[in-house]
Scaffold this motif. Structure first.
Motif, PDB file in Angstrom:
ATOM      1  N   LEU A   1       4.625  19.611 -12.777  1.00 21.13           N
ATOM      2  CA  LEU A   1       4.457  18.229 -12.002  1.00 21.13           C
ATOM      3  C   LEU A   1       3.204  18.267 -11.084  1.00 21.13           C
ATOM      4  CD1 LEU A   1       5.520  15.445 -11.492  1.00 21.13           C
ATOM      5  CD2 LEU A   1       6.980  16.410  -9.847  1.00 21.13           C
ATOM      6  N   TRP A   2       2.445  17.172 -11.165  1.00 20.21           N
ATOM      7  CA  TRP A   2       1.299  17.082 -10.636  1.00 20.21           C
ATOM      8  C   TRP A   2       1.174  15.761  -9.957  1.00 20.21           C
ATOM      9  CZ3 TRP A   2      -3.291  20.019 -10.904  1.00 20.21           C
ATOM     10  CH2 TRP A   2      -3.404  21.073 -11.536  1.00 20.21           C
ATOM     11  N   HIS A   3       0.624  15.343  -8.715  1.00 21.55           N
ATOM     12  CA  HIS A   3       0.633  14.236  -8.096  1.00 21.55           C
ATOM     13  C   HIS A   3      -0.911  13.678  -7.662  1.00 21.55           C
ATOM     14  CE1 HIS A   3       4.936  14.495  -7.174  1.00 21.55           C
ATOM     15  NE2 HIS A   3       4.594  15.890  -6.897  1.00 21.55           N
ATOM     16  N   ALA A   4      -1.047  12.408  -7.916  1.00 22.05           N
ATOM     17  CA  ALA A   4      -2.174  11.686  -7.464  1.00 22.05           C
ATOM     18  C   ALA A   4      -1.705  10.293  -6.808  1.00 22.05           C
ATOM     19  CB  ALA A   4      -3.111  11.502  -8.434  1.00 22.05           C
ATOM     20  N   CYS A   5      -1.545  10.388  -5.543  1.00 19.19           N
ATOM     21  CA  CYS A   5      -0.916   9.224  -4.888  1.00 19.19           C
ATOM     22  C   CYS A   5      -1.034   9.163  -3.611  1.00 19.19           C
ATOM     23  CB  CYS A   5       0.843   9.339  -5.347  1.00 19.19           C
ATOM     24  SG  CYS A   5       1.417  10.725  -4.827  1.00 19.19           S
ATOM     25  N   GLY A   6      -0.318   7.903  -2.618  1.00 23.64           N
ATOM     26  CA  GLY A   6      -0.611   8.229  -1.186  1.00 23.64           C
ATOM     27  C   GLY A   6      -1.751   7.663  -0.687  1.00 23.64           C
ATOM     28  N   HIS A   7      -2.645   7.128  -1.567  1.00 23.53           N
ATOM     29  CA  HIS A   7      -4.034   6.630  -0.915  1.00 23.53           C
ATOM     30  C   HIS A   7      -4.020   5.571   0.177  1.00 23.53           C
ATOM     31  CE1 HIS A   7      -4.889   9.233  -4.330  1.00 23.53           C
ATOM     32  NE2 HIS A   7      -5.952   9.429  -3.630  1.00 23.53           N
TER      33      HIS A   7
ATOM     34  N   PRO B   1      -5.241  20.576   1.815  1.00 26.71           N
ATOM     35  CA  PRO B   1      -4.946  19.346   2.889  1.00 26.71           C
ATOM     36  C   PRO B   1      -3.993  18.358   2.216  1.00 26.71           C
ATOM     37  CG  PRO B   1      -7.477  19.853   3.038  1.00 26.71           C
ATOM     38  CD  PRO B   1      -6.888  20.570   1.803  1.00 26.71           C
ATOM     39  N   PHE B   2      -4.224  18.329   0.837  1.00 28.54           N
ATOM     40  CA  PHE B   2      -3.321  17.062   0.086  1.00 28.54           C
ATOM     41  C   PHE B   2      -2.227  17.573  -0.681  1.00 28.54           C
ATOM     42  CE2 PHE B   2      -8.222  16.765  -0.344  1.00 28.54           C
ATOM     43  CZ  PHE B   2      -8.195  15.524   1.057  1.00 28.54           C
ATOM     44  N   ALA B   3      -1.677  19.227  -0.381  1.00 26.57           N
ATOM     45  CA  ALA B   3      -0.584  19.600  -1.069  1.00 26.57           C
ATOM     46  C   ALA B   3       0.543  18.683  -0.906  1.00 26.57           C
ATOM     47  CB  ALA B   3      -0.368  20.995  -0.288  1.00 26.57           C
TER      48      ALA B   3
ATOM     49  N   ARG C   1       0.847  -1.045  -0.075  1.00 25.06           N
ATOM     50  CA  ARG C   1       0.091   0.046  -0.016  1.00 25.06           C
ATOM     51  C   ARG C   1       0.923   1.319  -0.076  1.00 25.06           C
ATOM     52  NH1 ARG C   1      -1.401  -3.224   4.181  1.00 25.06           N
ATOM     53  NH2 ARG C   1      -3.603  -4.393   4.189  1.00 25.06           N
ATOM     54  N   PRO C   2       0.635   2.451  -0.704  1.00 24.21           N
ATOM     55  CA  PRO C   2       1.233   3.547  -0.602  1.00 24.21           C
ATOM     56  C   PRO C   2       1.028   4.242   0.205  1.00 24.21           C
ATOM     57  CG  PRO C   2      -0.487   3.516  -2.532  1.00 24.21           C
ATOM     58  CD  PRO C   2      -0.586   2.324  -1.696  1.00 24.21           C
ATOM     59  N   TYR C   3       1.903   4.225   1.527  1.00 23.06           N
ATOM     60  CA  TYR C   3       1.459   4.950   2.731  1.00 23.06           C
ATOM     61  C   TYR C   3       2.107   6.374   2.973  1.00 23.06           C
ATOM     62  CZ  TYR C   3       3.037   5.758   7.634  1.00 23.06           C
ATOM     63  OH  TYR C   3       3.326   6.314   8.940  1.00 23.06           O
ATOM     64  N   CYS C   4       1.354   7.294   3.467  1.00 21.81           N
ATOM     65  CA  CYS C   4       2.040   8.498   3.682  1.00 21.81           C
ATOM     66  C   CYS C   4       1.830   8.942   5.194  1.00 21.81           C
ATOM     67  CB  CYS C   4       1.072   9.684   3.075  1.00 21.81           C
ATOM     68  SG  CYS C   4       1.591  10.134   1.409  1.00 21.81           S
ATOM     69  N   PRO C   5       2.749   9.257   5.897  1.00 20.61           N
ATOM     70  CA  PRO C   5       3.009   9.649   7.166  1.00 20.61           C
ATOM     71  C   PRO C   5       1.755  10.277   7.988  1.00 20.61           C
ATOM     72  CG  PRO C   5       5.075  10.429   6.080  1.00 20.61           C
ATOM     73  CD  PRO C   5       3.978  10.005   5.167  1.00 20.61           C
ATOM     74  N   ASP C   6       0.870  11.198   7.238  1.00 20.23           N
ATOM     75  CA  ASP C   6      -0.315  11.898   7.923  1.00 20.23           C
ATOM     76  C   ASP C   6      -1.582  10.991   7.399  1.00 20.23           C
ATOM     77  OD1 ASP C   6      -0.181  12.634   5.489  1.00 20.23           O
ATOM     78  OD2 ASP C   6      -0.239  14.897   5.747  1.00 20.23           O
ATOM     79  N   HIS C   7      -1.451  10.005   6.731  1.00 17.22           N
ATOM     80  CA  HIS C   7      -2.549   9.288   6.418  1.00 17.22           C
ATOM     81  C   HIS C   7      -3.498  10.088   5.394  1.00 17.22           C
ATOM     82  CE1 HIS C   7      -1.189   6.286   9.150  1.00 17.22           C
ATOM     83  NE2 HIS C   7      -1.282   7.130  10.048  1.00 17.22           N
ATOM     84  N   LEU C   8      -2.915  10.959   4.651  1.00 20.74           N
ATOM     85  CA  LEU C   8      -3.975  11.784   3.526  1.00 20.74           C
ATOM     86  C   LEU C   8      -3.151  11.624   2.127  1.00 20.74           C
ATOM     87  CD1 LEU C   8      -4.627  15.105   5.360  1.00 20.74           C
ATOM     88  CD2 LEU C   8      -6.150  13.294   4.931  1.00 20.74           C
ATOM     89  N   PRO C   9      -3.804  11.297   1.092  1.00 20.14           N
ATOM     90  CA  PRO C   9      -3.209  11.186   0.073  1.00 20.14           C
ATOM     91  C   PRO C   9      -2.605  12.443  -0.673  1.00 20.14           C
ATOM     92  CG  PRO C   9      -5.496  11.518  -0.265  1.00 20.14           C
ATOM     93  CD  PRO C   9      -5.253  11.246   1.007  1.00 20.14           C
ATOM     94  N   VAL C  10      -1.845  12.605  -1.614  1.00 21.62           N
ATOM     95  CA  VAL C  10      -1.107  13.551  -2.022  1.00 21.62           C
ATOM     96  C   VAL C  10      -1.671  13.801  -3.402  1.00 21.62           C
ATOM     97  CG1 VAL C  10       1.115  14.621  -3.117  1.00 21.62           C
ATOM     98  CG2 VAL C  10       1.099  13.093  -0.930  1.00 21.62           C
ATOM     99  N   ILE C  11      -2.407  15.113  -3.577  1.00 16.71           N
ATOM    100  CA  ILE C  11      -3.140  15.156  -4.857  1.00 16.71           C
ATOM    101  C   ILE C  11      -2.916  16.605  -5.192  1.00 16.71           C
ATOM    102  CG2 ILE C  11      -5.569  15.306  -5.800  1.00 16.71           C
ATOM    103  CD1 ILE C  11      -6.335  13.590  -3.722  1.00 16.71           C
ATOM    104  N   GLY C  12      -2.616  17.153  -6.529  1.00 14.08           N
ATOM    105  CA  GLY C  12      -2.523  18.459  -6.960  1.00 14.08           C
ATOM    106  C   GLY C  12      -0.993  18.740  -7.404  1.00 14.08           C
TER     107      GLY C  12
END
Length: 284
Positions: A218-224, A254-256, A199-210
Motif C-alpha cells: 500500500l502506497w499513499h499520495a495524499c494530505g496536500h 518527512p512524508f512517511a 481540503r485534505p488536511y494533515c495535522p503537521d501540514h505535510l503531505p503523506v507520500i510513499g
C-alpha cells in the motif's frame, strides 16, 4: 514598496505598507488538468473506472495485493491511495491510521467586471498563518483574483467541520468584509454565487507520500491540503521513482505514512474510520 502598489493593482486600498510580487506565479484550471491527465493515462494503457467504490483490500498475510470494489476484485502489485480528502477513510480499510481530515473552504464569485479590474492573485499576509494553523475554528483571510471571464473570486476560509456542505453566512460575510478592506471598490460589486470544497488536511501540514510499512504493497499520495493541484506532478514523479526502485529526487522520510501516533480509541476520539458518512462518495 508602497508607492509602487497601484502600478500593479490600481484598486488596492490606500495606506498599505508594501507587498511581495512573484513574477513566476502561475495558475491552472483543475478540471482541465485532470481531463488532460486522464487522456495521458489512457494513452499509456491505463484503464479508468469511474463510479466504482473501493470497499476493502485484497491481502496475502499483511501484504496488500489489490482492492475490493463494487465492480469486483482488482489484484495489483501495488495500490496507491490518492483519494484526497477521503484518504484517511480508505487507509482505515487497510487497518492503518493516516489522519487526513476535511478542511472546508468557501469562495465568493462576483458579477463580471471589466478585464484586468484585478490584475493578479492578491492575498494578505495572514493567509500564510491561516494555512499553517491547526485551529479547527473558522479562519478567514482575503485572497482576491480576477478571471478571464471577468468574474472576481474571493477567498479564503478554513474550518474543520467534517463534510458539512451547509452554506455559512458567517464565513461568506467575513470573506466579503476582508476583500472590501483590501479592494474598497468591491463594496459596490454584487456576489453572484458561492461554492465550497474540502481540503485534505494533515495535522503537521505535510503531505503523506510513499510506501506504508504497516501494510506492504500500500502506497499513499495524499494530505496536500490546498496545494495538491500544484504539487501533483512533483508528487507523481516521486511516487513513480520510488515504485520503480529509483532514488526519489526528494527524501520521502518527512512524508512517511507511519509518522503519526496511533489514535486514542479508548476515549472515543481520534480519527473517524471507514464508516463515516461521506466515505462512499470519496472512494469513487
Amino acid at each position: 514598496a508602497a508607492q509602487e502598489l497601484r502600478d500593479y493593482e490600481p484598486h488596492l486600498a490606500p495606506g498599505l505598507a508594501g507587498a511581495a510580487f512573484y513574477p513566476q506565479d502561475a495558475q491552472v484550471q483543475p478540471m482541465l488538468v485532470v481531463a488532460h491527465l486522464l487522456r495521458l493515462a489512457r494513452a499509456h494503457g491505463a484503464e479508468v473506472r469511474t463510479r466504482t467504490g473501493v470497499t476493502g483490500f485484497l491481502r496475502d498475510g499483511s501484504r496488500v495485493t489489490g482492492v475490493r470494489t463494487t465492480a469486483g476484485d482488482l489484484p495489483a502489485g501495488a495500490v496507491l491511495n490518492a483519494t484526497g480528502t477521503w484518504a484517511g477513510d480508505v487507509a482505515a480499510l487497510a487497518g492503518v491510521h493516516v489522519p487526513v481530515l476535511p478542511r472546508r473552504g468557501f469562495v465568493l464569485v462576483t458579477q463580471p467586471m471589466p478585464p484586468r479590474t484585478i490584475r493578479h492573485k492578491v492575498y494578505a499576509a495572514e493567509y500564510v498563518g491561516d494555512v499553517a494553523s491547526s485551529d479547527a475554528a473558522l479562519q478567514t483571510s482575503p485572497v482576491v483574483e480576477g478571471t478571464g471571464s471577468g468574474t472576481i473570486l474571493i477567498g479564503a476560509s478554513r474550518e474543520r467541520v467534517g463534510f458539512d456542505r451547509t452554506f455559512s453566512p458567517r464565513a461568506a460575510g467575513a470573506l466579503a468584509a476582508k476583500a472590501i478592506a483590501l479592494f474598497p471598490m468591491l463594496r459596490d460589486v454584487r456576489a453572484m454565487r458561492t461554492y465550497l470544497g474540502f481540503r485534505p488536511y494533515c495535522p503537521d501540514h505535510l503531505p503523506v507520500i510513499g510506501p506504508d510499512p504497516r501494510a506492504p504493497g500500500l502506497w499513499h499520495a495524499c494530505g496536500h491540503e490546498g496545494a495538491g493541484i500544484g504539487l501533483s506532478a512533483g508528487t507523481g514523479r516521486l511516487v513513480a521513482q520510488a515504485l520503480t526502485g529509483r532514488t526519489p529526487d526528494l527524501d520521502l522520510k518527512p512524508f512517511a505514512p507511519d509518522r503519526f501516533p496511533a489514535p486514542d480509541r479508548s476515549s472515543g476520539t481520534g480519527f473517524p474510520g471507514a464508516g463515516s458518512a461521506a466515505t462512499e462518495e470519496g472512494r469513487r
